[in-house]
Design a protein around this motif. Structure first.
Motif, mmCIF file in Angstrom:
data_model
loop_
_atom_site.group_PDB
_atom_site.id
_atom_site.type_symbol
_atom_site.label_atom_id
_atom_site.label_comp_id
_atom_site.label_asym_id
_atom_site.label_seq_id
_atom_site.Cartn_x
_atom_site.Cartn_y
_atom_site.Cartn_z
ATOM 1 N N THR A 16 0.835 -1.192 0.000
ATOM 2 C CA THR A 16 0.000 0.000 0.000
ATOM 3 C C THR A 16 0.872 1.245 0.000
ATOM 4 N N ILE A 17 0.305 2.314 -0.544
ATOM 5 C CA ILE A 17 0.952 3.629 -0.565
ATOM 6 C C ILE A 17 -0.026 4.621 0.052
ATOM 7 N N GLN A 18 0.449 5.420 0.966
ATOM 8 C CA GLN A 18 -0.409 6.354 1.669
ATOM 9 C C GLN A 18 -0.172 7.764 1.147
ATOM 10 N N ILE A 19 -1.244 8.394 0.647
ATOM 11 C CA ILE A 19 -1.188 9.758 0.133
ATOM 12 C C ILE A 19 -2.346 10.532 0.744
ATOM 13 N N ASP A 20 -2.032 11.581 1.493
ATOM 14 C CA ASP A 20 -3.039 12.413 2.162
ATOM 15 C C ASP A 20 -3.972 11.577 3.038
ATOM 16 N N ASN A 23 -4.995 5.169 1.711
ATOM 17 C CA ASN A 23 -4.172 4.013 1.354
ATOM 18 C C ASN A 23 -4.481 3.579 -0.079
ATOM 19 N N LEU A 24 -3.463 3.614 -0.917
ATOM 20 C CA LEU A 24 -3.590 3.192 -2.310
ATOM 21 C C LEU A 24 -2.878 1.867 -2.494
ATOM 22 N N ARG A 26 -0.674 -0.889 -4.128
ATOM 23 C CA ARG A 26 0.487 -0.913 -5.021
ATOM 24 C C ARG A 26 0.271 -1.983 -6.102
#
Length: 209
Positions: A16-20, A23-24, A26
């Motif tokens: 996962t990628i955390q932006i603002d 969790n997005l 990968r």
């Protein structure tokens, strides 16, 4: 248990990628501006998609390019106008490897053999088939597209920007363009004035006679 728990935590962090605060997930590939972008930078999926698009277009015109009554050179022109643009779309900026270039060559050569009605068992050289259809190698076409794109970028940097990166047209370049426009207008005005003067003089001489 501790090692397994650590590995699971690391895997979850990588997945996962955390932006603002969101969790997005990968992924190993995604589609951006019509092109397949992979995590490792390879173009395997994009090349596969380009080949599939080329085959789709080839099937649409197969009734023409596979017709024996149609001249061979005309078949080559149809291939260059319909099939090849679909196969090379967006590849002028793609970092292709030897394996991917080979896939493009093999796919296009298979199409050309179908067009002239021969197979590998006929033992006819690829250069002869390309020469009869007047079709160059697809890699040379991609290289020409790269050089053309590079030339556009050079002219854009020289004429459209001053190099400061703000995206605005430079004052010096704009002033130069205005001066050139004024010079062209003044020359055109002088030429029209001289032509009118000669016409008036000829009319006055004709009346005096």
């Amino acid at each position: 248990m501790g090692i397994n728990g650590t590995e699971e935590a690391q895997g979850a962090a990588k997945s996962t990628i955390q932006i603002d605060g969101l969790n997005l997930k990968r992924v190993d590939h995604s589609k951006y501006l019509g092109e397949m972008v992979e995590e490792d930078g390879s173009m395997g999926r994009e090349i596969k998609h380009r080949i599939q698009c080329g085959w789709n277009n080839w099937r649409k015109v197969s009734g023409v390019v596979c017709d024996k009554r149609v001249p061979v050179k005309l078949n080559g022109k149809v291939h260059k106008s319909v099939v090849r643009p679909a196969m090379t779309y967006g590849l002028e900026t793609a970092p292709l490897r030897k394996v991917e270039e080979r896939k493009l060559e093999v796919a296009e050569m298979k199409m050309l053999r179908w067009m002239v009605g021969v197979t590998k068992m006929d033992c006819i050289r690829s250069n002869y088939i390309r020469g009869s259809l007047k079709v160059t190698e697809i890699l040379k076409n991609i290289q020409e597209s790269r050089l053309r794109c590079y030339g556009h970028l050079l002219r854009r940097n020289e004429c459209g920007k001053t190099g400061n990166g703000d995206g605005n047209r430079g004052k010096q370049t704009q002033r130069k363009a205005e001066d050139q426009m004024e010079g062209c207008c003044s020359k055109r005005y002088e030429g029209e004035t001289s032509r009118r003067g000669r016409g008036i003089g000829q009319n006055s001489m004709a009346k005096s006679h």
